[in-house]
Motif scaffolding. Sequence first.
Motif, PDB file in Angstrom:
ATOM      1  N   GLY A   1       0.776  -1.237   0.000  1.00  0.00           N
ATOM      2  CA  GLY A   1       0.000   0.000   0.000  1.00  0.00           C
ATOM      3  C   GLY A   1       0.808   1.287   0.000  1.00  0.00           C
ATOM      4  N   ASP A   2       2.134   1.211   0.213  1.00  0.00           N
ATOM      5  CA  ASP A   2       2.946   2.451   0.217  1.00  0.00           C
ATOM      6  C   ASP A   2       4.384   2.101  -0.168  1.00  0.00           C
ATOM      7  N   LEU A   3       4.511   1.365  -1.274  1.00  0.00           N
ATOM      8  CA  LEU A   3       5.804   0.751  -1.611  1.00  0.00           C
ATOM      9  C   LEU A   3       6.684   1.709  -2.422  1.00  0.00           C
ATOM     10  N   HIS A   4       7.081   2.803  -1.790  1.00  0.00           N
ATOM     11  CA  HIS A   4       8.010   3.729  -2.455  1.00  0.00           C
ATOM     12  C   HIS A   4       9.441   3.406  -2.017  1.00  0.00           C
ATOM     13  N   THR A   5      10.415   4.127  -2.554  1.00  0.00           N
ATOM     14  CA  THR A   5      11.812   3.771  -2.251  1.00  0.00           C
ATOM     15  C   THR A   5      12.194   4.132  -0.812  1.00  0.00           C
ATOM     16  N   GLY A   6      11.335   4.895  -0.114  1.00  0.00           N
ATOM     17  CA  GLY A   6      11.561   5.141   1.317  1.00  0.00           C
ATOM     18  C   GLY A   6      11.042   4.000   2.175  1.00  0.00           C
ATOM     19  N   SER A   7      10.341   3.046   1.585  1.00  0.00           N
ATOM     20  CA  SER A   7       9.846   1.877   2.325  1.00  0.00           C
ATOM     21  C   SER A   7      10.740   0.661   2.099  1.00  0.00           C
ATOM     22  N   VAL A   8      11.958   0.912   1.608  1.00  0.00           N
ATOM     23  CA  VAL A   8      12.893  -0.181   1.323  1.00  0.00           C
ATOM     24  C   VAL A   8      14.221   0.152   1.996  1.00  0.00           C
TER      25      VAL A   8
ATOM     26  N   ILE B   1       9.855  -2.380   4.445  1.00  0.00           N
ATOM     27  CA  ILE B   1       9.377  -1.982   5.776  1.00  0.00           C
ATOM     28  C   ILE B   1       8.066  -1.204   5.624  1.00  0.00           C
ATOM     29  N   ASP B   2       7.470  -0.834   6.770  1.00  0.00           N
ATOM     30  CA  ASP B   2       6.383   0.150   6.795  1.00  0.00           C
ATOM     31  C   ASP B   2       5.101  -0.295   6.098  1.00  0.00           C
ATOM     32  N   GLY B   3       4.620  -1.500   6.434  1.00  0.00           N
ATOM     33  CA  GLY B   3       3.410  -2.004   5.783  1.00  0.00           C
ATOM     34  C   GLY B   3       2.113  -1.491   6.396  1.00  0.00           C
ATOM     35  N   GLU B   4       2.133  -0.306   6.979  1.00  0.00           N
ATOM     36  CA  GLU B   4       0.950   0.189   7.698  1.00  0.00           C
ATOM     37  C   GLU B   4      -0.219   0.559   6.779  1.00  0.00           C
ATOM     38  N   PHE B   5       0.079   0.789   5.473  1.00  0.00           N
ATOM     39  CA  PHE B   5      -0.992   1.133   4.530  1.00  0.00           C
ATOM     40  C   PHE B   5      -1.630  -0.112   3.912  1.00  0.00           C
TER      41      PHE B   5
HETATM   42 MG    MG Z   1       6.064   4.954   5.468  1.00  0.00          MG
END
Ligand code: MG
Length: 416
Positions: A237-244, A254-258
């Motif tokens: 749900g929010d798989l941008h390069t800041g979530s890697v 990381i950051d699977g909150e969405f």
């Molecule tokens: Mg995030």
Amino acid sequence: MTRPASPTAYRTLDPAGIRAFLAAQPALAARLGGQPDVWRVHEVSDGNLNNVFLVDGPAGGICFKQSLPHVRVDPNWKMPLDRTAFEAAYLRAVRPHVGDLTTELLHFDPDLFVLVVESLDGHVVLRHGLMQGGDWPDAAAAIGRFVARATFPTSPLALKFEDASTLLAPFARNHTLTRITVDLVLTDPYHPHPRNRWLSPELDATVAALRADPAVRRRVGQMQARFLTCQQALLHGDLHTGSVMVSGSDTRVIDGEFALPGPIGFDCGLFVGNLLMHLFATPAPEGRARALRDIDRFWTHFRQDFTTLWTNAIACGQSGDAYAAPLFRDDPASLQQVQTQFLDDIEADTIAFAALEIIRRTTGYAHVADFDLITDRTARAARQEAALRLARDMLAEPARTPTISALGALAAARAA
Ligand code: MG
Ligand code: SR1
């Protein structure tokens, strides 16, 4: 998963509170080792929403994340706390399938909305690393594998419908963060809204033209419907390069909150869109070449892995209720045809959602550092305009970018 917090139990923990919280959890305290007073607690909050701390002890480290009752970067924007509960649930759902492509969930506290995962100290956020000219040649392929392995097993291609429904239904209630995506990604950038912003008045005409374009509006509306009605699998749900996060060949999402049920091309499109923005933002030709390589590697590995998982499920008679094994077990030609069509549809979604991601990250509320840290205002505006024009064409003239490969070629020509 989303039971209301006890209103008196929640408080935002400061470093002393974090130390006391961890000391009261025997497994976490043992993981850190030594006495709490020697643990080093340092804040690494980087995203828009939550507090994040790394805690190190003599024996090891952990990552501590806590929901705030507001958006971290805007305390006036109040928000329910349940997002870390969805992140914990997402990790429980996908970790058995993706293994070390994400982090291990160590603890979740439903009153404090605290999530504790293994520490990735020594890793860097992929976006930051790429901006500094770093190269992680295995990362994009790993993210392609991650998306395939997180989505295929959580879809009715792999699950009986009862199991898919049971798995996905709780995530359909991730209303708070899905509302953010519906507003910030899919709607606000296409009409005047106080949360929208862009850094250079040079972009005014491009933004106005984008909003005035009926073909863009039609396609955006179609993608809104696709996002909300096409529940193919469980998405990050929010798989941008800041979530890697990356370190050497180790790549972690990381950051699977969405997390939510949705079209698989949404996860693919966010990742591709962020690589495209990096491509347009970076002045170094070798950085642009790597971004193109990574888009290609991501897509190739996603497609290969997804197809292999599907073919193996059919061969073992362990497919789900969609494209059920009895129809295709003895007909490999038909299986190949339906797989090609299914993956081509995801590819079309990927290209459209990548365009939406570029548009919202340049003209909406939440921007990307790749563009925003370009100090030369004229250069920044020119690169953002080129990216926006590509995004416009991806939406309004899809025949110009019918495949990821064609998209890469057009992006390379426009970014040079
Ligand atoms: Mg995030
Ligand atoms: C208010 S949250 C803004 C953005 O940050 C998150 O990382 C998501 O991308 C969201 O759209």
